[in-house]
Design a protein around this motif. Structure first.
Motif, PDB file in Angstrom:
ATOM      1  N   LEU A 166      55.871 -23.123 -35.747  1.00 20.59           N
ATOM      2  CA  LEU A 166      55.719 -21.913 -36.556  1.00 20.59           C
ATOM      3  C   LEU A 166      56.713 -20.985 -36.602  1.00 20.59           C
ATOM      4  CD1 LEU A 166      53.406 -21.691 -38.878  1.00 20.59           C
ATOM      5  CD2 LEU A 166      52.074 -20.645 -37.458  1.00 20.59           C
ATOM      6  N   ARG A 202      55.908 -25.893 -45.752  1.00 19.32           N
ATOM      7  CA  ARG A 202      55.736 -26.278 -44.399  1.00 19.32           C
ATOM      8  C   ARG A 202      54.863 -25.402 -43.447  1.00 19.32           C
ATOM      9  NH1 ARG A 202      54.073 -29.447 -41.538  1.00 19.32           N
ATOM     10  NH2 ARG A 202      54.828 -29.835 -39.637  1.00 19.32           N
ATOM     11  N   GLU A 203      55.131 -24.052 -43.664  1.00 19.24           N
ATOM     12  CA  GLU A 203      54.500 -23.034 -42.788  1.00 19.24           C
ATOM     13  C   GLU A 203      52.931 -23.149 -42.945  1.00 19.24           C
ATOM     14  OE1 GLU A 203      56.263 -19.184 -43.504  1.00 19.24           O
ATOM     15  OE2 GLU A 203      55.284 -18.454 -41.923  1.00 19.24           O
ATOM     16  N   GLU A 243      58.409 -22.623 -46.594  1.00 17.40           N
ATOM     17  CA  GLU A 243      57.233 -21.893 -46.779  1.00 17.40           C
ATOM     18  C   GLU A 243      55.940 -22.880 -46.779  1.00 17.40           C
ATOM     19  OE1 GLU A 243      58.822 -17.552 -48.149  1.00 17.40           O
ATOM     20  OE2 GLU A 243      58.416 -19.210 -49.902  1.00 17.40           O
ATOM     21  N   ILE A 250      60.075 -21.775 -37.608  1.00 18.41           N
ATOM     22  CA  ILE A 250      60.045 -21.575 -39.202  1.00 18.41           C
ATOM     23  C   ILE A 250      60.182 -20.351 -39.662  1.00 18.41           C
ATOM     24  CG2 ILE A 250      58.678 -22.133 -41.346  1.00 18.41           C
ATOM     25  CD1 ILE A 250      57.541 -24.675 -39.911  1.00 18.41           C
ATOM     26  N   GLU A 251      59.336 -19.471 -39.097  1.00 21.52           N
ATOM     27  CA  GLU A 251      59.320 -18.145 -39.322  1.00 21.52           C
ATOM     28  C   GLU A 251      60.808 -17.463 -39.376  1.00 21.52           C
ATOM     29  OE1 GLU A 251      56.160 -16.571 -37.215  1.00 21.52           O
ATOM     30  OE2 GLU A 251      54.573 -16.964 -38.776  1.00 21.52           O
TER      31      GLU A 251
END
Ligand code: ZN
Length: 232
Positions: free
Chosen positions: A58, A110-111, A108, A61-62
């Motif tokens: 996570l 996927r997040e 986003e 990804i961010e």
């Protein structure tokens, strides 16, 4: 007290000692971690590891989204700054901008999905932790009980062994070694009590003459079938 009475007493003591030695072995095998405790802890560890991985993914990804945002802002600044005049260059910036926005949108999504998984995983972890706490506290209570019982049985064993030493001191060494030999060869029982004219060791009906000789108590009498010393 007759030799047979003493030997009979000795056998009863030996049986009590044996029972306690067996109990100690059982306690020893029950002491320590149970499969239930081990698997409850493994469950918590696995979920924690999974959660850690998900948090890491996570964060990655961010970071990627942040990076894309920086590029998108730069692209937009260039696009609307009026500094770029070439239509070809403007088109190229526009294409990059759209590609980055698509990528951001994918990330986003996927997040969001990952956040949902993470939340479910956190709930599972909480439950697994509760289960582990319950299993562990039950296990601790049981271990304490076992330890208490072990101590008690050890104390009994010490007393019984002292009693045995006092008893064997009263038995002649020949009779004692006869007893030990029979005990070794007759599955732990050297003395058979006569019950209704039957040998309790092998369940064979004894001839009256044998029973009478045992009752007379002037000699050691063996069961003609199993060879144990007879006592009445
Ligand atoms: Zn017998």
């Amino acid at each position: 007290m007759s030799t047979m009475q003493l030997l009979h007493q000795l056998q009863e003591l030996d049986q009590k000692i044996e029972a306690r030695v067996g109990a100690l072995q059982e306690i020893a095998s029950a002491l320590g971690e149970t499969d239930e405790l081990i698997s409850a802890r493994a469950e918590v560890d696995n979920l924690r590891e999974l959660l850690h991985d998900q948090e890491q993914r996570l964060r990655e990804i961010e970071w990627s989204v942040d990076e894309l945002n920086t590029h998108i802002a730069a692209d937009e600044r260039r696009l609307y700054s009026g500094a770029v005049h070439s239509p070809k260059e403007l088109e190229s910036i526009q294409r990059d901008l759209e590609a980055r926005k698509r990528r951001r949108s994918e990330l986003e999504d996927r997040e969001l999905q990952l956040m949902g998984e993470l939340e479910a995983n956190q709930a599972d972890l909480e439950q697994a932790q509760e289960n582990l706490n319950r299993v562990r506290s039950e296990w601790e209570v049981h271990q304490r009980e076992l330890a208490d019982r072990e101590q008690k049985v050890n104390e009994e064993l010490t007393a019984l062994r002292a009693e045995r030493a006092a008893l064997t001191a009263k038995i002649g060494s020949g009779d004692l070694s006869l007893y030990e030999e029979l005990r070794r060869t007759k599955r732990g029982r050297a003395v058979s009590v006569i019950e209704r004219s039957t040998c309790s060791g092998c369940r064979i009906a004894l001839p009256m003459g044998v029973v009478q000789r045992v009752r007379a108590g002037r000699e050691l009498v063996y069961c003609p079938s199993c060879g144990r010393l007879l006592y009445t």
